[in-house]
Design an enzyme around this catalytic site. Structure first.
Site, PDB file in Angstrom:
ATOM      1  N   MET A 105      -8.930   8.760  -0.464  1.00 52.70           N
ATOM      2  CA  MET A 105      -9.806   9.219   0.620  1.00 52.70           C
ATOM      3  C   MET A 105     -10.230  10.665   0.376  1.00 52.70           C
ATOM      4  O   MET A 105      -9.426  11.482  -0.075  1.00 52.70           O
ATOM      5  CB  MET A 105      -9.082   9.114   1.961  1.00 52.70           C
ATOM      6  CG  MET A 105      -8.478   7.757   2.237  1.00 52.70           C
ATOM      7  SD  MET A 105      -7.606   7.717   3.828  1.00 52.70           S
ATOM      8  CE  MET A 105      -6.687   6.191   3.677  1.00 52.70           C
ATOM      9  N   SER A 123       0.838  -1.203   0.000  1.00 53.18           N
ATOM     10  CA  SER A 123       0.000   0.000   0.000  1.00 53.18           C
ATOM     11  C   SER A 123       0.865   1.241   0.000  1.00 53.18           C
ATOM     12  O   SER A 123       1.703   1.428   0.885  1.00 53.18           O
ATOM     13  CB  SER A 123      -0.904   0.007   1.233  1.00 53.18           C
ATOM     14  OG  SER A 123      -1.543   1.267   1.361  1.00 53.18           O
ATOM     15  N   MET A 138     -12.077  -5.015   5.544  1.00 52.58           N
ATOM     16  CA  MET A 138     -11.242  -4.078   6.299  1.00 52.58           C
ATOM     17  C   MET A 138     -11.008  -4.629   7.697  1.00 52.58           C
ATOM     18  O   MET A 138     -11.959  -4.913   8.432  1.00 52.58           O
ATOM     19  CB  MET A 138     -11.909  -2.709   6.377  1.00 52.58           C
ATOM     20  CG  MET A 138     -12.014  -1.955   5.057  1.00 52.58           C
ATOM     21  SD  MET A 138     -10.405  -1.589   4.318  1.00 52.58           S
ATOM     22  CE  MET A 138      -9.615  -0.616   5.612  1.00 52.58           C
ATOM     23  N   HIS A 150      -1.515  -1.321  -4.022  1.00 52.67           N
ATOM     24  CA  HIS A 150      -2.801  -0.902  -3.474  1.00 52.67           C
ATOM     25  C   HIS A 150      -2.761   0.612  -3.244  1.00 52.67           C
ATOM     26  O   HIS A 150      -1.823   1.122  -2.626  1.00 52.67           O
ATOM     27  CB  HIS A 150      -3.064  -1.623  -2.153  1.00 52.67           C
ATOM     28  CG  HIS A 150      -4.402  -1.338  -1.552  1.00 52.67           C
ATOM     29  ND1 HIS A 150      -5.548  -1.994  -1.947  1.00 52.67           N
ATOM     30  CD2 HIS A 150      -4.780  -0.472  -0.575  1.00 52.67           C
ATOM     31  CE1 HIS A 150      -6.569  -1.550  -1.230  1.00 52.67           C
ATOM     32  NE2 HIS A 150      -6.136  -0.623  -0.402  1.00 52.67           N
ATOM     33  N   ASP A 153      -7.269  -5.854   4.461  1.00 54.20           N
ATOM     34  CA  ASP A 153      -6.531  -4.584   4.508  1.00 54.20           C
ATOM     35  C   ASP A 153      -6.598  -4.011   5.917  1.00 54.20           C
ATOM     36  O   ASP A 153      -7.677  -3.729   6.423  1.00 54.20           O
ATOM     37  CB  ASP A 153      -7.148  -3.598   3.502  1.00 54.20           C
ATOM     38  CG  ASP A 153      -6.431  -2.261   3.465  1.00 54.20           C
ATOM     39  OD1 ASP A 153      -5.427  -2.082   4.186  1.00 54.20           O
ATOM     40  OD2 ASP A 153      -6.878  -1.379   2.699  1.00 54.20           O
ATOM     41  N   MET A 200     -12.280   5.134  -1.005  1.00 50.66           N
ATOM     42  CA  MET A 200     -12.948   5.456   0.262  1.00 50.66           C
ATOM     43  C   MET A 200     -13.584   6.836   0.107  1.00 50.66           C
ATOM     44  O   MET A 200     -13.138   7.833   0.666  1.00 50.66           O
ATOM     45  CB  MET A 200     -11.941   5.406   1.412  1.00 50.66           C
ATOM     46  CG  MET A 200     -11.536   3.988   1.768  1.00 50.66           C
ATOM     47  SD  MET A 200     -10.221   3.908   3.014  1.00 50.66           S
ATOM     48  CE  MET A 200      -8.792   3.872   1.930  1.00 50.66           C
ATOM     49  N   ASP A 226      -4.873   3.849  -1.792  1.00 48.19           N
ATOM     50  CA  ASP A 226      -5.991   4.309  -0.977  1.00 48.19           C
ATOM     51  C   ASP A 226      -6.375   5.735  -1.351  1.00 48.19           C
ATOM     52  O   ASP A 226      -5.571   6.663  -1.223  1.00 48.19           O
ATOM     53  CB  ASP A 226      -5.620   4.263   0.514  1.00 48.19           C
ATOM     54  CG  ASP A 226      -5.527   2.840   1.029  1.00 48.19           C
ATOM     55  OD1 ASP A 226      -6.486   2.081   0.819  1.00 48.19           O
ATOM     56  OD2 ASP A 226      -4.502   2.492   1.643  1.00 48.19           O
ATOM     57  N   HIS A 279      -8.530   1.667  -4.159  1.00 53.87           N
ATOM     58  CA  HIS A 279      -9.523   1.542  -3.088  1.00 53.87           C
ATOM     59  C   HIS A 279     -10.170   2.902  -2.870  1.00 53.87           C
ATOM     60  O   HIS A 279      -9.560   3.814  -2.317  1.00 53.87           O
ATOM     61  CB  HIS A 279      -8.810   1.044  -1.822  1.00 53.87           C
ATOM     62  CG  HIS A 279      -9.705   0.859  -0.645  1.00 53.87           C
ATOM     63  ND1 HIS A 279      -9.207   0.584   0.616  1.00 53.87           N
ATOM     64  CD2 HIS A 279     -11.055   0.908  -0.507  1.00 53.87           C
ATOM     65  CE1 HIS A 279     -10.223   0.470   1.460  1.00 53.87           C
ATOM     66  NE2 HIS A 279     -11.347   0.678   0.803  1.00 53.87           N
TER      67      HIS A 279
END
Length: 221
Positions: A39, A10, A139, A35, A179, A70, A37, A68
């Site tokens: 957000m 990540s 998660m 990966h 994760d 979010m 993230d 991912h």
């Protein structure tokens, strides 16, 4: 097809001042996927990156880019991340969107589809959608920040999802990703529960020698 076990480093924990160099270092050790993230400061209490960073990643690595999302309204950003170079887009069941419509939108852009579950969310909500997706993301921390402790109850959730996949004949086609808090101690616990994709941040990029840490985790698998 048969599923493989794979470490997904990540970049949430990476040093962005030398992003490309850090990625190239672990590529020499057999990097297959990254990966990412994303957000928005609303769905989770943190802000991270946008499509421009994904575009940069795509330019420096051939690795599979697992994005991912979010985000409170993920459907608004599917096109942008798909065009930036994402290979897979994962959305949360808890976000403000029609899940089936978002799955269809991701498919329209030719990307693999993942569905993520927060720790407090029952997996029952995703069972009707299992046949339409490529991955379930469980998660094992509350999303938003790296470096949190692994939530042990997530192991039961992984086992439940894997049982459903087996019952529905999807055990070889739908991946189960975990994760949060995955490290040398928890990796095998999640694998034994049935997960086959493992997102690892601090346990790689938070170490003095990320390459060595990555290789040690791969050796465990």
């Amino acid at each position: 097809m048969s599923k493989i076990n794979c470490i997904y480093p990540s970049i949430l924990s990476i040093d962005f001042s030398c992003l490309g160099d850090n990625i190239r270092k672990i590529e020499s050790s057999g990097l297959e996927a990254l990966h990412v993230d994303v957000m928005d400061g609303h769905f989770v209490p943190n802000l991270t990156i946008g499509p421009s960073i994904v575009k940069t990643l795509r330019s420096v690595t051939p690795a599979f880019l697992d994005i991912h999302l979010m985000l409170q309204y993920p459907q608004k950003y599917i096109k942008a991340f798909a065009e930036a170079g994402a290979d897979s887009l994962t959305v949360h069941v808890e976000s403000d969107h029609d899940l089936q419509e978002t799955i269809a939108l991701i498919r329209e852009h030719g990307k693999k589809v993942g569905i993520a579950l927060n720790p407090e969310t029952s997996p029952e909500i995703l069972r009707p959608h299992l046949k339409d997706i490529d991955m379930v993301l469980v998660m094992s921390v509350h999303p938003g920040f790296g470096g949190q402790a692994f939530i042990k109850n997530s192991l039961k959730k992984i086992e439940m999802v894997c049982t459903w996949l087996s019952e529905d004949g999807l055990q070889d086609s739908v991946n189960v990703q975990v994760d949060g808090g995955v490290d040398m101690k928890t990796l095998l616990l999640t694998k034994d529960a049935g997960a086959n994709l493992f997102v690892v941040g601090n346990a790689i990029f938070g170490k003095e020698n990320p390459v060595k840490a990555f290789e040690e985790l791969k050796n465990i698998l």
